[in-house]
Design a protein around this motif. Structure first.
Motif, PDB file in Angstrom:
ATOM      1  N   ARG A  48       0.853  -1.194   0.000  1.00 27.35           N
ATOM      2  CA  ARG A  48       0.000   0.000   0.000  1.00 27.35           C
ATOM      3  C   ARG A  48       0.887   1.243   0.000  1.00 27.35           C
ATOM      4  O   ARG A  48       2.079   1.179   0.293  1.00 27.35           O
ATOM      5  N   HIS A  49       0.273   2.381  -0.295  1.00 31.37           N
ATOM      6  CA  HIS A  49       1.011   3.643  -0.197  1.00 31.37           C
ATOM      7  C   HIS A  49       1.251   3.934   1.288  1.00 31.37           C
ATOM      8  O   HIS A  49       0.363   3.691   2.117  1.00 31.37           O
TER       9      HIS A  49
ATOM     10  N   ASP B 219      -1.375   5.415   3.460  1.00 31.02           N
ATOM     11  CA  ASP B 219      -2.553   4.583   3.742  1.00 31.02           C
ATOM     12  C   ASP B 219      -2.398   3.757   5.025  1.00 31.02           C
ATOM     13  O   ASP B 219      -3.387   3.215   5.522  1.00 31.02           O
TER      14      ASP B 219
END
Length: 230
Positions: A103-104, A107
Protein backbone atom coordinates in the motif's frame (compact mmCIF):
# COMPACT_ATOMS: atom_id res chain seq x y z
CA UNK A 1 4.21 20.83 -1.57
CA UNK A 2 3.95 17.31 -2.99
CA UNK A 3 5.82 17.65 -6.28
CA UNK A 4 7.65 14.49 -7.26
CA UNK A 5 11.10 14.78 -8.79
CA UNK A 6 11.93 13.01 -12.01
CA UNK A 7 15.15 11.20 -12.75
CA UNK A 8 16.93 11.60 -16.06
CA UNK A 9 19.78 9.65 -17.63
CA UNK A 10 22.56 8.36 -15.39
CA UNK A 11 25.67 10.54 -15.36
CA UNK A 12 27.11 13.75 -13.94
CA UNK A 13 24.19 15.89 -15.15
CA UNK A 14 21.55 13.67 -13.55
CA UNK A 15 23.64 13.53 -10.34
CA UNK A 16 23.72 17.31 -10.29
CA UNK A 17 19.96 17.38 -10.85
CA UNK A 18 19.49 14.92 -7.98
CA UNK A 19 21.65 17.07 -5.69
CA UNK A 20 19.59 20.12 -6.66
CA UNK A 21 16.38 18.15 -6.07
CA UNK A 22 17.58 17.20 -2.58
CA UNK A 23 18.78 20.73 -1.87
CA UNK A 24 15.41 22.16 -2.92
CA UNK A 25 13.62 19.58 -0.78
CA UNK A 26 15.67 20.51 2.31
CA UNK A 27 15.34 24.25 1.64
CA UNK A 28 11.56 23.94 1.42
CA UNK A 29 10.93 21.39 4.15
CA UNK A 30 13.74 21.57 6.73
CA UNK A 31 11.42 23.28 9.23
CA UNK A 32 8.83 20.49 8.90
CA UNK A 33 11.50 17.79 9.28
CA UNK A 34 13.10 19.42 12.33
CA UNK A 35 9.70 20.02 13.92
CA UNK A 36 8.76 16.35 13.48
CA UNK A 37 12.10 15.12 14.86
CA UNK A 38 11.59 17.26 18.00
CA UNK A 39 8.00 16.02 18.59
CA UNK A 40 7.68 14.27 21.97
CA UNK A 41 4.09 13.02 21.96
CA UNK A 42 3.44 9.95 19.80
CA UNK A 43 -0.08 11.30 19.16
CA UNK A 44 1.41 14.53 17.82
CA UNK A 45 3.67 12.43 15.57
CA UNK A 46 0.55 10.84 14.13
CA UNK A 47 -1.09 14.22 13.54
CA UNK A 48 2.02 15.60 11.84
CA UNK A 49 2.25 12.52 9.64
CA UNK A 50 -1.34 13.18 8.55
CA UNK A 51 -0.55 16.81 7.80
CA UNK A 52 2.89 16.39 6.19
CA UNK A 53 3.07 12.73 5.13
CA UNK A 54 4.23 13.61 1.62
CA UNK A 55 7.27 15.37 3.06
CA UNK A 56 8.06 13.12 6.03
CA UNK A 57 7.79 9.86 4.05
CA UNK A 58 9.83 11.18 1.11
CA UNK A 59 13.10 9.34 0.39
CA UNK A 60 15.09 12.58 0.84
CA UNK A 61 13.69 12.83 4.37
CA UNK A 62 15.33 9.49 5.31
CA UNK A 63 18.80 10.74 4.30
CA UNK A 64 18.31 14.05 6.09
CA UNK A 65 17.13 12.37 9.30
CA UNK A 66 19.92 9.80 9.46
CA UNK A 67 22.66 12.41 9.11
CA UNK A 68 20.81 14.76 11.45
CA UNK A 69 20.79 12.08 14.19
CA UNK A 70 24.49 11.38 13.72
CA UNK A 71 25.33 15.05 13.83
CA UNK A 72 23.27 15.63 16.99
CA UNK A 73 25.22 12.84 18.71
CA UNK A 74 28.54 14.25 17.45
CA UNK A 75 27.58 17.70 18.76
CA UNK A 76 26.70 16.29 22.19
CA UNK A 77 22.91 16.59 21.87
CA UNK A 78 22.28 13.03 23.06
CA UNK A 79 18.69 13.47 24.28
CA UNK A 80 17.77 15.28 21.07
CA UNK A 81 19.30 12.42 19.06
CA UNK A 82 17.32 9.80 21.03
CA UNK A 83 14.02 11.57 20.45
CA UNK A 84 14.81 12.10 16.75
CA UNK A 85 15.77 8.42 16.50
CA UNK A 86 12.41 7.32 17.90
CA UNK A 87 10.58 9.56 15.45
CA UNK A 88 12.72 8.37 12.55
CA UNK A 89 11.75 4.81 13.43
CA UNK A 90 8.08 5.80 13.25
CA UNK A 91 8.70 6.79 9.62
CA UNK A 92 10.75 3.63 8.90
CA UNK A 93 8.08 1.36 10.38
CA UNK A 94 5.30 3.09 8.45
CA UNK A 95 7.32 2.65 5.24
CA UNK A 96 8.05 -1.03 5.98
CA UNK A 97 4.41 -1.73 6.85
CA UNK A 98 3.32 -0.12 3.57
CA UNK A 99 5.77 -2.31 1.63
CA UNK A 100 4.57 -5.48 3.36
CA UNK A 101 0.92 -4.61 2.66
CA UNK A 102 1.72 -3.26 -0.82
CA UNK A 103 0.00 0.00 0.00
CA UNK A 104 1.01 3.64 -0.20
CA UNK A 105 2.76 4.70 3.06
CA UNK A 106 0.10 7.32 3.80
CA UNK A 107 -2.55 4.58 3.74
CA UNK A 108 -0.96 2.72 6.66
CA UNK A 109 -0.37 5.60 9.09
CA UNK A 110 -3.52 4.84 11.13
CA UNK A 111 -2.97 1.03 11.13
CA UNK A 112 0.61 1.58 12.35
CA UNK A 113 -0.48 3.77 15.27
CA UNK A 114 -3.19 1.24 16.17
CA UNK A 115 -0.56 -1.50 16.22
CA UNK A 116 1.86 0.52 18.32
CA UNK A 117 -0.82 0.81 21.01
CA UNK A 118 -0.58 -2.98 21.47
CA UNK A 119 2.01 -4.07 24.03
CA UNK A 120 3.63 -6.76 21.88
CA UNK A 121 4.12 -4.53 18.85
CA UNK A 122 5.24 -1.59 21.05
CA UNK A 123 7.98 -3.79 22.57
CA UNK A 124 9.27 -4.66 19.10
CA UNK A 125 9.19 -0.99 18.11
CA UNK A 126 11.10 0.02 21.27
CA UNK A 127 13.74 -2.61 20.47
CA UNK A 128 14.13 -1.18 16.96
CA UNK A 129 14.55 2.34 18.39
CA UNK A 130 17.17 1.11 20.88
CA UNK A 131 19.03 -0.64 18.06
CA UNK A 132 19.01 2.50 15.92
CA UNK A 133 20.23 4.66 18.83
CA UNK A 134 22.99 2.15 19.52
CA UNK A 135 24.16 2.25 15.88
CA UNK A 136 24.23 6.05 15.93
CA UNK A 137 26.21 6.06 19.21
CA UNK A 138 28.67 3.50 17.88
CA UNK A 139 29.19 5.37 14.61
CA UNK A 140 29.73 8.65 16.48
CA UNK A 141 32.42 7.01 18.66
CA UNK A 142 34.11 5.55 15.56
CA UNK A 143 34.09 8.94 13.80
CA UNK A 144 35.53 10.64 16.87
CA UNK A 145 38.34 8.07 17.11
CA UNK A 146 39.11 8.50 13.40
CA UNK A 147 39.14 12.26 13.88
CA UNK A 148 41.41 12.09 16.93
CA UNK A 149 43.82 9.79 15.11
CA UNK A 150 43.95 12.05 12.06
CA UNK A 151 44.42 15.15 14.24
CA UNK A 152 47.31 13.37 15.97
CA UNK A 153 48.93 12.44 12.66
CA UNK A 154 48.80 15.95 11.23
CA UNK A 155 49.27 17.88 14.48
CA UNK A 156 46.42 19.75 16.12
CA UNK A 157 43.99 21.43 13.74
CA UNK A 158 43.44 25.19 13.79
CA UNK A 159 39.90 24.83 15.15
CA UNK A 160 40.92 22.72 18.16
CA UNK A 161 42.73 25.67 19.76
CA UNK A 162 39.48 27.66 19.99
CA UNK A 163 36.67 27.06 22.45
CA UNK A 164 33.52 25.45 21.05
CA UNK A 165 31.68 28.80 21.28
CA UNK A 166 34.45 30.53 19.27
CA UNK A 167 34.41 27.79 16.62
CA UNK A 168 30.66 27.85 15.87
CA UNK A 169 29.98 28.63 12.20
CA UNK A 170 27.34 30.90 10.58
CA UNK A 171 24.67 28.18 10.72
CA UNK A 172 25.27 27.41 14.40
CA UNK A 173 27.27 24.20 13.89
CA UNK A 174 30.69 23.28 15.29
CA UNK A 175 33.18 22.73 12.41
CA UNK A 176 35.15 20.17 14.43
CA UNK A 177 32.05 18.04 15.04
CA UNK A 178 30.89 18.44 11.42
CA UNK A 179 34.35 17.47 10.14
CA UNK A 180 34.15 14.27 12.20
CA UNK A 181 30.93 13.25 10.42
CA UNK A 182 32.45 13.65 6.94
CA UNK A 183 33.62 10.67 4.86
CA UNK A 184 37.41 10.24 4.83
CA UNK A 185 37.63 11.34 1.17
CA UNK A 186 36.02 14.70 2.02
CA UNK A 187 38.18 15.12 5.12
CA UNK A 188 41.33 14.64 3.03
CA UNK A 189 40.10 17.17 0.46
CA UNK A 190 39.47 19.78 3.16
CA UNK A 191 42.84 19.10 4.78
CA UNK A 192 44.67 19.57 1.47
CA UNK A 193 42.34 22.46 0.48
CA UNK A 194 41.90 20.73 -2.89
CA UNK A 195 38.58 21.72 -4.51
CA UNK A 196 38.99 19.20 -7.34
CA UNK A 197 39.56 16.38 -4.86
CA UNK A 198 36.47 17.53 -2.98
CA UNK A 199 34.41 17.45 -6.19
CA UNK A 200 35.61 13.89 -6.92
CA UNK A 201 34.71 12.83 -3.37
CA UNK A 202 31.21 14.32 -3.68
CA UNK A 203 30.53 12.70 -7.04
CA UNK A 204 31.43 9.29 -5.60
CA UNK A 205 28.61 9.35 -3.05
CA UNK A 206 24.81 9.50 -3.22
CA UNK A 207 23.75 12.97 -4.42
CA UNK A 208 21.50 13.64 -1.45
CA UNK A 209 24.24 12.59 0.96
CA UNK A 210 26.75 14.84 -0.81
CA UNK A 211 24.36 17.77 -0.61
CA UNK A 212 23.65 17.26 3.08
CA UNK A 213 27.36 17.07 3.93
CA UNK A 214 28.03 20.29 2.01
CA UNK A 215 25.09 22.05 3.68
CA UNK A 216 26.54 21.10 7.08
CA UNK A 217 29.99 22.30 5.98
CA UNK A 218 28.54 25.70 5.03
CA UNK A 219 26.59 25.98 8.30
CA UNK A 220 29.75 25.27 10.31
CA UNK A 221 32.00 27.58 8.27
CA UNK A 222 34.16 24.72 6.95
CA UNK A 223 33.10 25.73 3.44
CA UNK A 224 32.22 29.21 2.18
CA UNK A 225 29.84 28.74 -0.77
CA UNK A 226 31.11 31.54 -2.99
CA UNK A 227 34.77 31.01 -2.20
CA UNK A 228 35.18 27.79 -4.16
CA UNK A 229 32.64 28.35 -6.90
CA UNK A 230 29.76 25.93 -7.33
Amino acid sequence: SGKSSTTGPVGPTSERDAVESYSKFVDEHEGTLEDFLATRSIEDCREKLHQHGGVLLHEHAQSYILLSCLEDEMNGFHDKMKLASRNSQVLSHVTELAQSLRRHPRDVVLPFFKRIAEEQYKAGFDDAVAGFVSRIEKRAVEKRKEMDKEAEERGEGEYEELTKEERIGPGGLDPVAVFETLPKSMQEAFESKDVTQLQVALEAMKPEEAKLHMDRCEQSGLWVANAGGK
